[in-house]
Design a protein around this motif. Structure first.
Motif, PDB file in Angstrom:
ATOM      1  N   THR A 208      22.519-115.733 -51.699  1.00 35.00           N
ATOM      2  CA  THR A 208      23.186-114.701 -50.910  1.00 35.00           C
ATOM      3  C   THR A 208      22.147-113.889 -50.158  1.00 35.00           C
ATOM      4  O   THR A 208      21.069-113.606 -50.695  1.00 35.00           O
ATOM      5  N   LEU A 209      22.458-113.533 -48.926  1.00 37.23           N
ATOM      6  CA  LEU A 209      21.575-112.638 -48.188  1.00 37.23           C
ATOM      7  C   LEU A 209      22.392-111.636 -47.391  1.00 37.23           C
ATOM      8  O   LEU A 209      23.587-111.822 -47.184  1.00 37.23           O
ATOM      9  N   MET A 210      21.726-110.558 -46.994  1.00 39.50           N
ATOM     10  CA  MET A 210      22.394-109.562 -46.152  1.00 39.50           C
ATOM     11  C   MET A 210      22.178-109.942 -44.694  1.00 39.50           C
ATOM     12  O   MET A 210      21.125-110.469 -44.328  1.00 39.50           O
ATOM     13  N   SER A 211      23.195-109.687 -43.865  1.00 31.93           N
ATOM     14  CA  SER A 211      23.029-109.930 -42.437  1.00 31.93           C
ATOM     15  C   SER A 211      24.098-109.165 -41.660  1.00 31.93           C
ATOM     16  O   SER A 211      24.850-108.388 -42.247  1.00 31.93           O
ATOM     17  N   ASN A 212      24.109-109.378 -40.371  1.00 29.51           N
ATOM     18  CA  ASN A 212      25.188-108.847 -39.526  1.00 29.51           C
ATOM     19  C   ASN A 212      26.054-110.023 -39.093  1.00 29.51           C
ATOM     20  O   ASN A 212      25.548-111.117 -38.874  1.00 29.51           O
ATOM     21  N   VAL A 213      27.366-109.778 -38.977  1.00 34.03           N
ATOM     22  CA  VAL A 213      28.251-110.774 -38.366  1.00 34.03           C
ATOM     23  C   VAL A 213      28.471-110.329 -36.926  1.00 34.03           C
ATOM     24  O   VAL A 213      28.893-109.190 -36.678  1.00 34.03           O
ATOM     25  N   ILE A 214      28.139-111.208 -35.981  1.00 31.41           N
ATOM     26  CA  ILE A 214      28.177-110.830 -34.560  1.00 31.41           C
ATOM     27  C   ILE A 214      28.994-111.855 -33.764  1.00 31.41           C
ATOM     28  O   ILE A 214      29.509-112.823 -34.334  1.00 31.41           O
ATOM     29  N   GLU A 215      29.069-111.628 -32.480  1.00 31.40           N
ATOM     30  CA  GLU A 215      29.771-112.524 -31.552  1.00 31.40           C
ATOM     31  C   GLU A 215      31.229-112.722 -31.934  1.00 31.40           C
ATOM     32  O   GLU A 215      31.756-113.834 -31.877  1.00 31.40           O
ATOM     33  N   CYS A 216      31.879-111.641 -32.368  1.00 32.89           N
ATOM     34  CA  CYS A 216      33.307-111.727 -32.667  1.00 32.89           C
ATOM     35  C   CYS A 216      33.906-110.325 -32.662  1.00 32.89           C
ATOM     36  O   CYS A 216      33.173-109.333 -32.697  1.00 32.89           O
ATOM     37  N   ASP A 217      35.227-110.249 -32.651  1.00 29.83           N
ATOM     38  CA  ASP A 217      35.930-108.985 -32.799  1.00 29.83           C
ATOM     39  C   ASP A 217      35.722-108.520 -34.243  1.00 29.83           C
ATOM     40  O   ASP A 217      36.079-109.234 -35.182  1.00 29.83           O
ATOM     41  N   LEU A 218      35.133-107.334 -34.405  1.00 28.22           N
ATOM     42  CA  LEU A 218      34.774-106.856 -35.751  1.00 28.22           C
ATOM     43  C   LEU A 218      35.978-106.835 -36.690  1.00 28.22           C
ATOM     44  O   LEU A 218      35.860-107.057 -37.890  1.00 28.22           O
ATOM     45  N   GLU A 219      37.135-106.527 -36.135  1.00 25.39           N
ATOM     46  CA  GLU A 219      38.335-106.382 -36.971  1.00 25.39           C
ATOM     47  C   GLU A 219      38.796-107.724 -37.536  1.00 25.39           C
ATOM     48  O   GLU A 219      39.648-107.766 -38.414  1.00 25.39           O
ATOM     49  N   THR A 220      38.255-108.829 -37.030  1.00 24.08           N
ATOM     50  CA  THR A 220      38.671-110.152 -37.541  1.00 24.08           C
ATOM     51  C   THR A 220      37.785-110.625 -38.692  1.00 24.08           C
ATOM     52  O   THR A 220      38.078-111.636 -39.326  1.00 24.08           O
TER      53      THR A 220
ATOM     54  N   ASN B  57      16.480-112.577 -30.965  1.00 26.61           N
ATOM     55  CA  ASN B  57      15.048-112.365 -30.728  1.00 26.61           C
ATOM     56  C   ASN B  57      14.772-110.882 -30.529  1.00 26.61           C
ATOM     57  O   ASN B  57      15.269-110.289 -29.588  1.00 26.61           O
ATOM     58  N   TRP B  58      13.982-110.300 -31.432  1.00 29.85           N
ATOM     59  CA  TRP B  58      13.677-108.874 -31.335  1.00 29.85           C
ATOM     60  C   TRP B  58      12.340-108.627 -30.645  1.00 29.85           C
ATOM     61  O   TRP B  58      12.123-107.567 -30.067  1.00 29.85           O
ATOM     62  N   SER B  59      11.421-109.586 -30.778  1.00 30.55           N
ATOM     63  CA  SER B  59      10.103-109.451 -30.150  1.00 30.55           C
ATOM     64  C   SER B  59       9.491-110.843 -30.084  1.00 30.55           C
ATOM     65  O   SER B  59      10.106-111.814 -30.519  1.00 30.55           O
ATOM     66  N   GLU B  60       8.288-110.936 -29.597  1.00 28.30           N
ATOM     67  CA  GLU B  60       7.570-112.213 -29.563  1.00 28.30           C
ATOM     68  C   GLU B  60       7.454-112.802 -30.965  1.00 28.30           C
ATOM     69  O   GLU B  60       7.564-114.006 -31.158  1.00 28.30           O
ATOM     70  N   GLU B  61       7.240-111.916 -31.955  1.00 25.56           N
ATOM     71  CA  GLU B  61       6.973-112.388 -33.316  1.00 25.56           C
ATOM     72  C   GLU B  61       8.230-112.495 -34.166  1.00 25.56           C
ATOM     73  O   GLU B  61       8.295-113.307 -35.081  1.00 25.56           O
ATOM     74  N   ILE B  62       9.198-111.615 -33.904  1.00 20.34           N
ATOM     75  CA  ILE B  62      10.313-111.477 -34.848  1.00 20.34           C
ATOM     76  C   ILE B  62      11.651-111.899 -34.240  1.00 20.34           C
ATOM     77  O   ILE B  62      12.096-111.351 -33.226  1.00 20.34           O
ATOM     78  N   SER B  63      12.271-112.897 -34.882  1.00 20.84           N
ATOM     79  CA  SER B  63      13.665-113.241 -34.606  1.00 20.84           C
ATOM     80  C   SER B  63      14.438-113.040 -35.897  1.00 20.84           C
ATOM     81  O   SER B  63      13.947-113.380 -36.976  1.00 20.84           O
ATOM     82  N   ILE B  64      15.644-112.490 -35.757  1.00 20.28           N
ATOM     83  CA  ILE B  64      16.408-112.090 -36.945  1.00 20.28           C
ATOM     84  C   ILE B  64      17.616-113.017 -37.115  1.00 20.28           C
ATOM     85  O   ILE B  64      18.411-113.166 -36.176  1.00 20.28           O
ATOM     86  N   PRO B  65      17.763-113.623 -38.298  1.00 22.40           N
ATOM     87  CA  PRO B  65      18.948-114.460 -38.517  1.00 22.40           C
ATOM     88  C   PRO B  65      20.199-113.602 -38.696  1.00 22.40           C
ATOM     89  O   PRO B  65      20.202-112.677 -39.500  1.00 22.40           O
ATOM     90  N   LYS B  66      21.197-113.903 -37.890  1.00 13.57           N
ATOM     91  CA  LYS B  66      22.496-113.238 -38.021  1.00 13.57           C
ATOM     92  C   LYS B  66      23.553-114.331 -38.126  1.00 13.57           C
ATOM     93  O   LYS B  66      23.224-115.518 -38.106  1.00 13.57           O
ATOM     94  N   PHE B  67      24.810-113.943 -38.281  1.00 13.75           N
ATOM     95  CA  PHE B  67      25.849-114.960 -38.460  1.00 13.75           C
ATOM     96  C   PHE B  67      27.012-114.704 -37.519  1.00 13.75           C
ATOM     97  O   PHE B  67      27.313-113.558 -37.174  1.00 13.75           O
ATOM     98  N   LYS B  68      27.628-115.796 -37.077  1.00 11.62           N
ATOM     99  CA  LYS B  68      28.822-115.701 -36.215  1.00 11.62           C
ATOM    100  C   LYS B  68      29.885-116.611 -36.810  1.00 11.62           C
ATOM    101  O   LYS B  68      29.563-117.506 -37.612  1.00 11.62           O
ATOM    102  N   PRO B  69      31.150-116.411 -36.430  1.00 18.48           N
ATOM    103  CA  PRO B  69      32.204-117.281 -36.968  1.00 18.48           C
ATOM    104  C   PRO B  69      31.856-118.745 -36.720  1.00 18.48           C
ATOM    105  O   PRO B  69      31.376-119.086 -35.637  1.00 18.48           O
ATOM    106  N   ALA B  70      32.100-119.596 -37.734  1.00 15.70           N
ATOM    107  CA  ALA B  70      31.750-121.014 -37.615  1.00 15.70           C
ATOM    108  C   ALA B  70      32.622-121.658 -36.549  1.00 15.70           C
ATOM    109  O   ALA B  70      33.794-121.305 -36.390  1.00 15.70           O
ATOM    110  N   GLU B  71      32.035-122.571 -35.812  1.00 14.22           N
ATOM    111  CA  GLU B  71      32.769-123.282 -34.742  1.00 14.22           C
ATOM    112  C   GLU B  71      33.877-124.124 -35.364  1.00 14.22           C
ATOM    113  O   GLU B  71      33.652-124.780 -36.356  1.00 14.22           O
TER     114      GLU B  71
END
Ligand code: ZN
Lengths: 137, 391
Positions: free
Chosen positions: A98-110, A123-137
């Motif tokens: 289990t990990l913590m993340s943000n769920v993005i690319e969707c209506d928050l209420e769903t 991508n936050w910077s040249e060095e840092i990209s952050i894994p986030k999650f979106k609804p599965a296709e």
């Protein structure tokens, strides 16, 4: 492009460098024990199941589901204000950890517990990209 | 050698709170000293009789050696001196460290004094730092979680698994506010209803503003000594009958289980030592940083079945006059919450109740109470059982 400066940036350590290096390549890496095959996250110098020090990096499938979530209505700091409200979630990877993340690319209420999601990188910077999650296709 | 039980071997012989809420004329250090001064008064002893000192570090005025700093300020010279780094459950875990020190002859009379000034003494930067440092620096904090958000994750999981409702969480805030209205020093006394809670600002779904505890200044202290010596003090001694800890994780993303906490273990350990069960408790003082915390503690400490605490609190059971009064002082939700020392007020209130000094909010004939502290994000737990009778 969103300005990510001022956010809380992860500072990779020798123990976590492989993880963050892979994120930069948009790959999600977790550890698997060579002795007992146990998957774990966050990275450690030992297997939490059998104490073996032979823990190897493997690429996670990126498939996961929402274990729990909340919609943050008051951001932790100004740097997060632009994207408020945002979803903070506990994500269970199909491999188990289990990990913590943000769920993005969707209506928050769903967003819902049990919702299938998949990894996507921000991508936050040249060095840092952050894994986030979106609804599965 | 047989394992020695702490049951009935030490007693609380002093308890006192400072003013709480917004206390702008005293800093965190002075509040800690003020709490100490008041408790010495309550116990009727001089500072020279204190040979053990335990404090907790302050966020507003942190010291590298906090307990030593307080000892120096008061010019007391203990032979046992310790500061703990955090609050919640650590606050109570020091009780059995103190008890063990007394029983092994390391010291005789321990002063535990804790204070902070989160309301008046914390700079904006310090407050931000506190919030940001709660999560895992690399794997949680970048995602922007707030302290309410961590507990919202727990609350949401409980709702999903057991059908708990926002109204049920709100009932806990309502009960605490009712109790605070009867406490002369409480920070928030205006009555609130379930509707008021649900209509207050949403902070992190499903937690509204009134599901969240206060931000306060304040200090609180107790004095402990051996059961034998306790008879020499002016007040009814309260004996430590049971104590237990349980620890399951630090970061919420590493929790073994979101809806069942290590309060299950701390509670069992405390009940076993005391030889008592949940039904024997006349009231309970449960850590209440957010309303769902109380709900899960009620279940894990055995006051109702798993998944049934929602209905239990909705029935009014936790209000004064009913089957299990909870947080008779108003708790962190309505009495005060100065951070690390927060759970100390649950304990001092238990002392006042068991001495039958709680005035309007007195639980009739209270004999035995359970006091529970929780720290992290439902991470570490300490349960205490205290009572008027030693055996
Ligand atoms: Zn292993």
């Amino acid at each position: 492009m969103t300005d990510h400066s001022g956010k809380i940036f992860p500072r990779p350590s020798p123990e976590t460098a492989v993880y963050w290096d892979a994120c930069r390549e948009h790959k999600l890496m977790i550890q698997q024990c060579h002795s007992c095959n146990h998957f774990q996250f966050y990275p450690r110098i030992m297997c939490t199941q059998c104490m073996s020090s032979e823990v190897n990096w493997v690429q996670a499938s990126g498939k996961a589901e929402v274990l729990s979530f909340t919609i943050v209505r008051h951001p932790v700091s100004k740097a997060y204000a632009e994207e408020t409200p945002y979803v903070v979630a506990l994500i269970q990877l199909s491999e188990g950890p289990t990990l913590m993340s943000n769920v993005i690319e969707c209506d928050l209420e769903t967003v819902a517990i049990g919702m299938p999601v998949e990894v996507v990188f921000e991508n936050w910077s040249e060095e840092i990209s952050i894994p986030k999650f979106k609804p599965a296709e | 050698m047989a394992k020695q039980s702490l049951r009935g071997k030490v007693a609380i012989v002093g308890a006192a709170d400072t003013e709480v809420g917004v206390v702008s004329d005293l800093g965190a250090t002075q509040l800690c000293v003020d709490a100490a001064r008041r408790v010495l008064d309550d116990a009727g002893i001089k500072k020279e009789q204190i040979d053990g000192l335990i404090t907790c570090n302050s966020m507003a005025e942190p010291y590298m050696y906090h307990a030593e700093t307080i000892a120096e300020y008061m010019q007391i010279f203990p032979q046992y001196c310790m500061a703990i780094g955090a609050g919640g459950s650590s606050t109570f875990s020091v009780m059995h460290h103190a008890a063990s020190a007394i029983l092994t002859g390391v010291c005789d009379t321990v002063l535990i004094s804790m204070a902070d000034s989160l309301r008046s003494g914390l700079s904006r930067e310090q407050a931000m730092l506190v919030q940001a440092s709660t999560g895992h620096a690399q794997f949680e904090s970048p995602y922007g979680p707030t302290v309410p958000a961590y507990y919202a994750l727990i609350a949401q999981a409980h709702m999903h698994k057991y059908g708990t409702t926002a109204e049920q969480y709100a009932a806990i805030a309502v009960a605490c506010r009712k109790h605070a209205a009867l406490h002369p020093a409480a920070q928030k006394k205006d009555p609130i209803t379930v509707e008021d809670v649900l209509e207050s600002r949403m902070i992190a779904d499903p937690l509204h503003l009134l599901d969240c505890s206060l931000v306060s200044d304040g200090g609180s202290a107790i004095i402990m000594t051996s059961a034998e010596r306790a008879a020499d003090f002016p007040h009814q001694p309260l004996y430590l009958l049971g104590v237990g800890e349980g620890h399951s994780h630090e970061y919420v993303s590493q929790a073994r289980n979101l809806t069942t906490s290590a309060a299950l273990e701390s509670g069992k350990r405390a009940y076993t030592m005391a030889g008592l069960g949940p039904a024997d408790m006349d009231f309970a003082q449960l850590y209440d940083c957010f309303t769902p915390t109380v709900l899960i503690e009620l279940e894990d400490l055995g006051f109702c079945e798993k998944g049934e605490a929602g209905a239990f609190v909705e029935s009014g059971a936790i209000e004064l006059g009913n089957s299990l009064p909870v947080n008779t002082h108003g708790g962190l939700l309505s009495h005060c919450h100065p951070g690390n020392p927060g759970s100390m007020y649950h304990l001092t209130e238990a002392v006042f109740q068991l001495r039958h000094q709680a005035g309007e909010r007195q639980v009739k004939d209270a004999e035995v109470a359970l006091v529970h502290g929780q720290g992290g994000i439902m991470s570490s737990h300490t349960t205490l059982i205290i009572g008027r009778e030693r055996d």
